[in-house]
Design an enzyme around this catalytic site. Structure first.
Site, PDB file in Angstrom:
ATOM      1  N   ASN A   3     -19.396  14.811  39.892  1.00 39.18           N
ATOM      2  CA  ASN A   3     -19.802  13.547  40.558  1.00 39.18           C
ATOM      3  C   ASN A   3     -18.251  13.067  40.847  1.00 39.18           C
ATOM      4  O   ASN A   3     -17.605  13.805  41.738  1.00 39.18           O
ATOM      5  CB  ASN A   3     -20.341  12.603  39.671  1.00 39.18           C
ATOM      6  CG  ASN A   3     -21.049  11.330  39.969  1.00 39.18           C
ATOM      7  OD1 ASN A   3     -21.677  11.477  41.123  1.00 39.18           O
ATOM      8  ND2 ASN A   3     -20.954  10.376  39.204  1.00 39.18           N
ATOM      9  N   ASN A  40     -18.272   8.852  36.028  1.00 41.83           N
ATOM     10  CA  ASN A  40     -18.278   8.123  37.013  1.00 41.83           C
ATOM     11  C   ASN A  40     -16.719   7.631  37.338  1.00 41.83           C
ATOM     12  O   ASN A  40     -15.841   7.975  36.843  1.00 41.83           O
ATOM     13  CB  ASN A  40     -19.309   6.949  37.237  1.00 41.83           C
ATOM     14  CG  ASN A  40     -20.122   7.071  38.562  1.00 41.83           C
ATOM     15  OD1 ASN A  40     -19.444   7.272  39.571  1.00 41.83           O
ATOM     16  ND2 ASN A  40     -21.319   6.709  38.716  1.00 41.83           N
ATOM     17  N   ASP A  76     -20.633   1.876  38.892  1.00 43.05           N
ATOM     18  CA  ASP A  76     -20.670   3.276  39.788  1.00 43.05           C
ATOM     19  C   ASP A  76     -19.006   3.403  40.015  1.00 43.05           C
ATOM     20  O   ASP A  76     -18.411   3.317  39.083  1.00 43.05           O
ATOM     21  CB  ASP A  76     -21.503   2.917  40.991  1.00 43.05           C
ATOM     22  CG  ASP A  76     -21.840   4.620  41.353  1.00 43.05           C
ATOM     23  OD1 ASP A  76     -21.198   5.387  41.329  1.00 43.05           O
ATOM     24  OD2 ASP A  76     -23.010   4.408  41.850  1.00 43.05           O
TER      25      ASP A  76
END
Length: 291
Positions: free
Chosen positions: A104, A148, A198
């Site tokens: 990610n 994240n 996020d």
């Protein structure tokens, strides 16, 4: 504090999962990815032109890595991507046996080390890694759900890491010389909210700007973790942000359309587009991988 930000839709991209915006100050270009469409994008704010490159697989995050080259985190490893030839050269594979995992968000620190994390929704089997210019890979954190948004304070004494599914942004002590992190604590706790932190970026005053998935906004927190302003957006799923422009006062925001119902798309018509907002405080420079 309520601030009236002017929201500019600078690119009608309609990305499935736009992410990882990176400002190239030398060429005045913004790189960003569309994860599920396997695309690395190159956006020119001056002309409004957006070029894209298909890298053949999931591309979750990127960083500058020298002339005409990026380092990219893909589904289960790292690679270099040549912007002139389009060639993808694998560097290292890991977590390939963990079929539910993929990599990610990622970013370089001031020493040119690339930090990147993995995710596995519903399971705490995500990790955070640091890849150094000498080719050594270090496991920095584990037991994460969705590793994240990450970043560093201007004085380089604090490292920030987001676990989106846990709705928390963590802070660590950071040693810039050794690259070690320690003393994890909760910096921002959003478990009472209906949205999820996020990607993030840090400005020159140490404020943390975090995109809120399903929150229709980017929230700015001061260095003590208190919300000080909020950018309301016309899309449901902001994903990440970074500072760019000549004076690093333009906040570029990526967004996503993936997973939205037809009804939600109608309410959030510009989902997947790229937005820009002028801020009063400049951001920090972008750092490149030094290997």
């Amino acid at each position: 504090m309520q601030i009236d930000y002017q929201i500019n839709n600078v690119l009608s991209a309609r990305a499935r999962l736009g992410e990882s915006p990176v400002w190239d100050s030398t060429h005045k270009l913004l790189y960003w990815v569309d994860i599920y469409n396997h695309r690395v994008n190159q956006f020119n704010p001056t002309t409004g032109q957006n070029l894209f490159f298909d890298v053949g697989d999931v591309v979750a995050s990127i960083a500058l890595a020298g002339k005409n080259r990026l380092i990219i985190a893909q589904r289960d490893g790292l690679a270099f991507f040549n912007l002139e030839t389009g060639q993808v050269t694998s560097i290292i594979q890991l977590e390939a046996d963990m079929l539910d995992n993929r990599f990610n968000d990622g970013k370089c620190d001031t020493q040119g080390r690339f930090w990147f994390g993995s995710m596995c929704p519903g399971k705490t089997q995500g990790s955070l890694y640091r890849y150094d210019s000498n080719g050594y890979l270090h496991l920095m954190e584990w037991g994460l759900t969705i590793s994240n948004g990450l970043g560093w304070s201007p004085d380089e004494k604090t490292f920030y890491l987001t676990d989106s599914a846990q709705q928390k942004i963590y802070a660590y002590n950071f040693n810039v010389i050794t690259g070690c992190i320690s003393d994890r604590r909760i910096f921002v706790n959003l478990t009472d909210e209906s949205f999820y932190p996020d990607g993030l970026t840090v400005d020159s005053e140490g404020n943390i700007w975090s995109a809120m998935w399903d929150g229709w906004c980017v929230i700015c927190f001061n260095p003590k973790g208190r919300e000080i302003s909020r950018i309301q957006l016309p899309v449901q799923r902001p994903t990440s942000c970074t500072f760019g422009g000549e004076d690093l006062r333009t906040l570029y925001i990526t967004t996503a359309s993936v997973g939205l119902s037809e009804e939600e798309i109608q309410k959030s018509f510009y989902s997947g587009d790229l937005f820009a907002v002028q801020t009063n405080t400049p951001g920090l420079p972008t750092y490149s991988f030094s290997g």
